[in-house]
Design an enzyme around this catalytic site. Structure first.
Site, mmCIF file in Angstrom:
data_model
loop_
_atom_site.group_PDB
_atom_site.id
_atom_site.type_symbol
_atom_site.label_atom_id
_atom_site.label_comp_id
_atom_site.label_asym_id
_atom_site.label_seq_id
_atom_site.Cartn_x
_atom_site.Cartn_y
_atom_site.Cartn_z
ATOM 1 N N ARG A 31 -23.838 -6.844 23.758
ATOM 2 C CA ARG A 31 -22.644 -6.047 23.488
ATOM 3 C C ARG A 31 -22.223 -4.967 24.385
ATOM 4 N NH1 ARG A 31 -22.687 -1.897 20.174
ATOM 5 N NH2 ARG A 31 -24.289 -2.692 18.905
ATOM 6 N N ASP B 293 -0.017 -2.683 31.687
ATOM 7 C CA ASP B 293 -0.524 -3.928 31.231
ATOM 8 C C ASP B 293 -0.069 -5.260 32.335
ATOM 9 O OD1 ASP B 293 -0.709 -6.803 30.378
ATOM 10 O OD2 ASP B 293 -0.349 -6.329 28.305
ATOM 11 N N LYS C 245 -4.092 -15.572 29.980
ATOM 12 C CA LYS C 245 -2.950 -15.988 30.692
ATOM 13 C C LYS C 245 -3.451 -16.449 32.270
ATOM 14 C CE LYS C 245 -1.445 -14.738 26.800
ATOM 15 N NZ LYS C 245 -0.833 -13.382 26.384
ATOM 16 N N TYR D 109 4.199 -6.524 24.811
ATOM 17 C CA TYR D 109 3.726 -7.488 23.867
ATOM 18 C C TYR D 109 3.602 -6.936 22.162
ATOM 19 C CZ TYR D 109 0.162 -10.828 22.519
ATOM 20 O OH TYR D 109 -0.354 -12.218 21.782
HETATM 21 C C1 LIG Z 1 -1.196 -12.137 25.477
HETATM 22 C C2 LIG Z 1 -0.710 -10.808 26.057
HETATM 23 C C3 LIG Z 1 -1.565 -9.887 25.577
HETATM 24 C C4 LIG Z 1 -2.565 -10.121 24.413
HETATM 25 O O1 LIG Z 1 -3.597 -10.924 24.768
HETATM 26 P P1 LIG Z 1 -4.600 -11.813 23.796
HETATM 27 O O2 LIG Z 1 -5.380 -12.493 24.738
HETATM 28 O O3 LIG Z 1 -3.935 -12.913 23.255
HETATM 29 O O4 LIG Z 1 -5.092 -10.996 22.924
HETATM 30 C C5 LIG Z 1 -1.236 -8.526 25.873
HETATM 31 N N1 LIG Z 1 -0.468 -8.436 26.790
HETATM 32 C C6 LIG Z 1 0.431 -9.525 27.282
HETATM 33 C C7 LIG Z 1 1.718 -9.105 28.290
HETATM 34 C C8 LIG Z 1 0.270 -10.591 27.117
HETATM 35 O O5 LIG Z 1 1.027 -11.726 27.375
#
Ligand SMILES: *Cc1c(COP(=O)(O)O)cnc(C)c1O
Length: 393
Positions: A58, A183, A208, A111
C-alpha cells in the site's frame, strides 16, 4: 539508461530505469503484500526514511514505482503516485489539497463523479466548490474567494470538448496563491504536458489512453514540487487508494505504444470529423482539429496534436442519437474512452445522467450530444459504420 534528455518514444520504452538482481528485461509483477527486512535496524531505517527499501505494497511496490517514475518523467514532473482508479487519483488530490472551509474552483464540464464528489461528499466537510466555464478566464477571476485554494481544470473537457488555457490558469493560480490541478486524461502526456505550462499537479485516469486497451482501471498523479508530492502520497497511503502490482504491470505494458496508438487514432479522428462535418444529418461537431472549434488556436498552442475524442449532435436530437447508437456495429456502445477500439456513448442518459438538468444545461451537456472516441481500426470501416447507421435515422 538515463532517459531525461531522450525523445518521448524512447522514454516510453526505457524511462523509469528499472533494474532488479536477476537482470529482468521488463518490469516483473511483484505480487507481494509485504517485504522482508534484513534485520531490525533495516526495518527501522526503512520506516525512518534512512533506507529507501520497500515496506508494504500500500505504501510502495517495485512494479508500481516503475510506472510512477515513468509517467512522472513523461509529464516532466518530480514524481508520481499511482492509484486504484482515476477517481482514486481525484479523491486523493482533493483530500490532500483541500480542508474544511476552503474553496475550489472547477471546470463546469468535468468528469461527472469528479464534480459529484465535491457536491455530494466534500460539501459535508464544509469544502466549498464553484463550477464555471474555465474556457473564459474572466469566469475564474469572478469566482475567486479569499478562501480559494485550488483551481481544477479538465482540458479538453469531458464531454463538451471545451478547451481551457493552461498557461492563463497557471498565472491566475500564481497571482492568487492557488494550486492548479489539471486532469490530462483526454490528451495524455504525448499530446499535452500541463506542468510545462505552469500547473502544479497533473492527474489521469490511466484506464483511458495511458493503458489504452480497455482491460484495467487505474489512475496516476504527478506533482511538480517535492512538498506537494509528499502531501499527496501521504493521502494516498492513508486512504488506501493505491494501485495493485498487476494493474501496474498491465499499464506499463500498454503505455509503451502510447505515441503510435495516439498518432493512428488522431489521424483516423480527423477523417471521421471531416465526414461528420459534411453529413446532412449532423447538426454540429466539436473536434479540436477543426477550424470550427471555438478554441482551435488554443488547441494548437498547448497540444501537440488534436487527439481522438470528439462530440457531435444530430439534427433529430435525443431520439436520433439513440437510433444511431442502436445501429452502429463496429463502434462499441460503452462508456470509457481512449482505447484501441472505437467507442460511442450518450452522456445525457449515461455518464452525466446523475447531473441536474440545470447543471447539464449550463455546462453545455445537451441532450443531443453524442461522445465518440475514435480507435485505431481501419478508418474506412469506422466511417462506413457511421454512414450506415446514420441512414437509419
Ligand atoms: C474516466 C475518467 C476519470 C475517472 O477515471 P476512472 O479510472 O474511471 O476512475 C476521470 N477523468 C476523466 C477525464 C475521465 O475520462
Amino acid at each position: 539508461m538515463n532517459t531525461k534528455d531522450k525523445g518521448f518514444n524512447t522514454k516510453l520504452i526505457h524511462a523509469g530505469s528499472f533494474e532488479d538482481e536477476f537482470g529482468s528485461a521488463t518490469v516483473p509483477i511483484y505480487q507481494t503484500s509485504t517485504f522482508r527486512f534484513k534485520n531490525a535496524q533495516h526495518g527501522a531505517d526503512c520506516f525512518s526514511g534512512k533506507s529507501n527499501g520497500f515496506i508494504y505494497t500500500r505504501i510502495a511496490n517495485p512494479t508500481i514505482r516503475a510506472l510512477e517514475q515513468t509517467v512522472a518523467e513523461l509529464e516532466n514532473g518530480y514524481d508520481g503516485i499511482a492509484t486504484s482508479s482515476g477517481m482514486g487519483a481525484i479523491s486523493t488530490v482533493y483530500m490532500a489539497l483541500l480542508g474544511a472551509s476552503q474553496h475550489i474552483i472547477s471546470s463546469d464540464a468535468v468528469y461527472g463523479p469528479a464534480r459529484g464528489l465535491l457536491e455530494q461528499d466534500f460539501s459535508r466537510f464544509n469544502v466549498e466548490a464553484s463550477f464555471v466555464n474555465t474556457s473564459d478566464s474572466a469566469n475564474i477571476l469572478a469566482a475567486l474567494r479569499p478562501n480559494t485554494k485550488v483551481l481544477y481544470i479538465e482540458t479538453p473537457a469531458n464531454p463538451t470538448m471545451n478547451i481551457t488555457d493552461i498557461a492563463a490558469c497557471a498565472k491566475i493560480a500564481r497571482d492568487n496563491n492557488l494550486l492548479l490541478v489539471v486532469d490530462n486524461t483526454f490528451s495524455s502526456p504525448y499530446l499535452q504536458k500541463p506542468l510545462d505550462f505552469g500547473a502544479d499537479v497533473v492527474l489521469h485516469s490511466v484506464t483511458k489512453f495511458i493503458n489504452g486497451h480497455a482491460d484495467i482501471v487505474g489512475g496516476i498523479i504527478v506533482a511538480k514540487d517535492p512538498e506537494i508530492y509528499k502531501r499527496i502520497r501521504h493521502s494516498m497511503v492513508y486512504m488506501g487508494s493505491n494501485m495493485d502490482p498487476t494493474q501496474a504491470f498491465m499499464v506499463i505494458r500498454g503505455l509503451k505504444t502510447l505515441a503510435i496508438r495516439i498518432e493512428r487514432a488522431q489521424q483516423n479522428a480527423m477523417e471521421v470529423a471531416q465526414f461528420l462535418l459534411s453529413h446532412p444529418k449532423v447538426a454540429w461537431i466539436k473536434y479540436p482539429g477543426l477550424k470550427s472549434h471555438p478554441q482551435y488556436d488554443l488547441a494548437q498552442k498547448q497540444m501537440k496534436g488534436f487527439g481522438s475524442m470528439m462530440s457531435f449532435g444530430l439534427k433529430g436530437g435525443y431520439e436520433a442519437g439513440r437510433k444511431l447508437m442502436d445501429n452502429v456495429h463496429l463502434a462499441v456502445l460503452a462508456v470509457s474512452l481512449g482505447g484501441v477500439e472505437t467507442l460511442i456513448q450518450h452522456p445525457a442518459s449515461m455518464t452525466h445522467a446523475g447531473m441536474s438538468q440545470e447543471n447539464k444545461q449550463s455546462a453545455g451537456i445537451t441532450d443531443d450530444l453524442v461522445r465518440f472516441s475514435v480507435g485505431i481500426e481501419d478508418v474506412e470501416d469506422i466511417i462506413s459504420d457511421l454512414n450506415e447507421s446514420l441512414k437509419t435515422i
